[in-house]
Design an enzyme around this catalytic site. Structure first.
Site, short mmCIF file in Angstrom:
data_model
loop_
_atom_site.label_atom_id
_atom_site.label_comp_id
_atom_site.label_asym_id
_atom_site.label_seq_id
_atom_site.Cartn_x
_atom_site.Cartn_y
_atom_site.Cartn_z
CG ASP A 144 4.59 -66.66 -4.03
OD1 ASP A 144 4.27 -67.74 -3.59
OD2 ASP A 144 5.78 -66.30 -4.05
CG ASP A 198 9.89 -63.93 -2.54
OD1 ASP A 198 9.30 -64.53 -1.62
OD2 ASP A 198 11.01 -63.43 -2.40
N1 LIG Z 1 7.76 -66.75 -1.97
C1 LIG Z 1 8.06 -67.94 -1.42
N2 LIG Z 1 9.18 -68.07 -0.66
C2 LIG Z 1 9.50 -69.28 -0.14
N3 LIG Z 1 8.77 -70.38 -0.28
C3 LIG Z 1 7.65 -70.28 -1.01
N4 LIG Z 1 6.73 -71.19 -1.33
C4 LIG Z 1 5.79 -70.59 -2.10
N5 LIG Z 1 6.10 -69.28 -2.28
C5 LIG Z 1 7.25 -69.07 -1.61
#
Ligand SMILES: Nc1ncnc2[nH]cnc12
Ligand SMILES: CSC[C@H]1O[C@H](OP(=O)(O)O)[C@H](O)[C@@H]1O
Length: 311
Positions: A225, A227
């Site tokens: 992703d 975030d």
């Molecule tokens: N955006 C994110 N923040 C923290 N841990 C994660 N693991 C996978 N995506 C994450």
């Protein structure tokens, strides 16, 4: 074929030098059939899952599910000391650790892999983070938290991955946050301004403990992703799991290729982490004077390094 773990032998009589720690979406290694399931206890309790012994070309490899077989341990609940201590006691000296991460950089796209070389600690001190306390003090070096030799092996395996444009980034800085909630948008932007490449909740204290235990440790990150700093969708669990599942074939190819390389050199200086041998022991032995040492703390150190106090 699914294997009933309870039906497997609980002992394994050969030393195991190589381990894989599986993270979110990787609680088993598809395609491998375990030959034993070990349930050791350590002075720091039991590991998060049985340690499965797999064989790769006849070479034994330990596999541990970081969050437990059913993902029942939140990042701050993972018994990282027990995990690392149990692996070391088995003979493990090389650890390849997988992690699902958020990307903090446009060019690290979901499904890309990153071989990090740095980490910034944003955990909050709520996780037990050292083996050396309670009457035995030690300070190990952590300037380079991962193992450059293992990183080079992983980088050479990039070609094993298939699919359009899937890439492996050969370096990067992980922000390891406390969680379990994801970051605020302000935090996410701040981490980008710090030069963070990816973000997770699991690199620490695992990497610190591996260094204290004199293990060669390299994390392999898979981006799931952007975030919440990006203008696209904000991260949620469904998104992480969707990308992990979509990319599991590549994760499998990459693990296979890395294990091919490491198993070929099972008894090499690199895999046996000769370059770390003695580093933690030197950092511990000269700190606490004999009259200040706690016998129980000394016993715990002895579990990691048998014969430690005799030399
Ligand atoms: N955006 C994110 N923040 C923290 N841990 C994660 N693991 C996978 N995506 C994450
Ligand atoms: C489910 S998203 C957050 C979770 O995913 C990562 O786990 P792991 O590093 O074990 O793959 C991240 O660190 C969080 O624990």
């Amino acid at each position: 074929m699914t294997v009933d773990i309870l039906s497997l032998p609980t002992v394994f009589d050969r030393p195991v030098h190589i381990a894989v720690i599986g993270g979110t979406g990787l609680s088993s290694l598809p395609g491998y059939h375990p030959v034993a399931a070990l349930t050791p206890t350590t002075p720091w309790g039991a590991p998060s899952s049985p340690i499965l012994i797999l064989e790769h070309g006849g070479v034994p490899v330990a596999f541990l599910a970081r969050h437990g077989l059913h993902h029942q341990f939140a990042p701050h609940e993972v018994p990282a000391r027990a995990n690392i201590a149990a692996l070391r006691a088995l003979g493990v000296r090389t650890v390849i650790a997988f992690s699902a991460v958020g990307s903090l950089q446009e060019e690290i796209r979901p499904m890309d892999f990153v071989v990090p070389d740095q980490v910034i600690d944003r955990t909050k001190g709520v996780r037990p983070f050292t083996f050396f306390e309670g009457g035995v003090v030690g300070h190990v070096g952590f300037a380079d938290p991962f193992d450059a030799g293992l990183a080079a092996v992983v980088q050479r395996c990039a070609a094993s991955m298939r699919g359009d444009g899937v890439r492996l980034h050969s370096k990067g800085t992980i922000i390891c946050m406390e969680g379990p909630q994801f970051s605020t948008r302000a935090e996410s932007h701040m981490y980008r301004s710090w030069g963070g490449s990816v973000i997770n909740m699991s690199a620490l204290p695992e990497a610190k403990l591996a260094r204290e235990a004199e293990l060669a440790y390299q994390m392999i990150c898979m981006a799931t992703d952007y975030d919440c700093w990006h203008s696209t969708e904000d991260v949620d669990v469904a998104m992480v799991m969707k990308y992990m599942a979509a990319n599991s074939e590549n994760a499998k190819h990459l693990v296979g290729a890395v294990l091919d390389e490491l198993c070929k050199q099972e008894n090499s200086e690199l895999v046996l982490a000769k370059h770390w041998a003695g580093s933690a022991q030197g950092a511990v032995k000269f700190m606490t004077k004999p009259e200040g040492r706690d016998p129980e703390a000394m016993k715990r150190v002895e579990y990691l390094f048998p014969g430690f106090w005799d030399q």
